[in-house]
Design a protein around this motif. Structure first.
Motif, PDB file in Angstrom:
ATOM      1  N   PRO A 228       0.746  -1.151   0.153  1.00 42.78           N
ATOM      2  CA  PRO A 228      -0.105   0.021  -0.067  1.00 42.78           C
ATOM      3  C   PRO A 228       0.870   1.341   0.037  1.00 42.78           C
TER       4      PRO A 228
ATOM      5  N   TRP B 161     -11.662  -5.737   6.944  1.00 41.74           N
ATOM      6  CA  TRP B 161     -11.409  -6.021   5.441  1.00 41.74           C
ATOM      7  C   TRP B 161     -12.648  -5.894   4.639  1.00 41.74           C
TER       8      TRP B 161
ATOM      9  N   LEU C  34      -3.807 -11.285   4.641  1.00 43.54           N
ATOM     10  CA  LEU C  34      -3.709 -10.028   4.184  1.00 43.54           C
ATOM     11  C   LEU C  34      -1.880  -9.926   3.407  1.00 43.54           C
TER      12      LEU C  34
ATOM     13  N   TYR D  82       0.979  -7.431   2.077  1.00 45.18           N
ATOM     14  CA  TYR D  82       1.127  -6.548   3.203  1.00 45.18           C
ATOM     15  C   TYR D  82       2.605  -7.092   3.901  1.00 45.18           C
TER      16      TYR D  82
ATOM     17  N   GLU E 184       2.520  -3.612   8.499  1.00 42.21           N
ATOM     18  CA  GLU E 184       1.205  -2.986   7.767  1.00 42.21           C
ATOM     19  C   GLU E 184      -0.071  -3.930   7.924  1.00 42.21           C
TER      20      GLU E 184
ATOM     21  N   ASN F 117      -1.290  -3.076  11.427  1.00 39.26           N
ATOM     22  CA  ASN F 117      -2.030  -1.613  11.504  1.00 39.26           C
ATOM     23  C   ASN F 117      -3.196  -1.555  10.867  1.00 39.26           C
ATOM     24  N   LYS F 118      -3.264  -2.466   9.657  1.00 40.49           N
ATOM     25  CA  LYS F 118      -4.683  -2.372   8.975  1.00 40.49           C
ATOM     26  C   LYS F 118      -5.729  -3.035   9.684  1.00 40.49           C
TER      27      LYS F 118
ATOM     28  N   GLU G  93      -6.877  -0.960  12.809  1.00 40.43           N
ATOM     29  CA  GLU G  93      -7.763   0.152  12.481  1.00 40.43           C
ATOM     30  C   GLU G  93      -9.232  -0.001  12.971  1.00 40.43           C
TER      31      GLU G  93
END
Length: 182
Positions: free
Chosen positions: A4, A38, A140, A146, A150, A153-154, A157
């Protein structure tokens, strides 16, 4: 797919388990019974997974039970009936359990489920923070490229997660393997 950040030429080193624990401790430390982390991919606990009405309300078409065959985890093909496809991962939430052998098969199942029209996937375990989170992180990393930090952290969220140290070590090994093959 690039990561990303768009900086696919630079692969940051995989953080240590200690550094990952620090990241995981940050942010909110409470959770819902289920969260969409997601698009059409949910992490939940057994109270949601064991409630067919909740599963139906969420529009879930596929369930990954990462506590398959464990106490209080009722899920099975028979439990959900013909409208929900079921995939069981017989994992213990123990740092010594080798969850990594399920990373690729589970990621493939999730990927194929999300590719089906209207596909919505619930990945759950007992509490929805360790086994199920590890399976989603691996997905992921494998299918969306990723790096581990990352991916964490995704997911963070949307949901508080806390894979045990053994699973974090296994995810670090996956991270290094994937970075070395890209």
């Amino acid at each position: 797919m690039n990561n990303p950040q768009g900086n696919s030429a630079v692969s940051p080193a995989t953080p240590s388990v200690k550094d990952l624990v620090t990241v995981l401790y940050g942010g909110k430390r409470f959770g819902n019974h289920v969260d969409e982390v997601w698009p059409n991919l949910f992490i939940g606990d057994m109270s949601v997974a064991n409630d067919r009405y909740s599963v139906w309300k969420l529009g879930i078409t596929h369930v990954v039970n990462s506590a398959h065959g464990r106490m209080h985890s009722e899920g099975s093909h028979d439990f959900y009936g013909s409208t929900v496809d079921y995939y069981g991962v017989p994992a213990d939430d123990s740092p010594s359990f080798d969850l990594s052998r399920f990373f690729f098969p589970s990621a493939e199942y999730i990927h194929n489920a999300l590719d089906t029209p209207g596909g919505r996937v619930l990945v759950h375990c007992a509490v929805g923070v360790s086994r199920s989170a590890s399976i989603v992180l691996a997905y992921l990393m494998i299918h969306h490229h990723y790096i581990l930090l990352e991916a964490i952290n995704k997911v963070k969220e949307r949901r508080w997660i806390f894979p045990n140290r053994g699973f974090l070590k296994q995810l670090c090994a996956l991270d290094m393997k994937l970075q070395n093959t890209s």
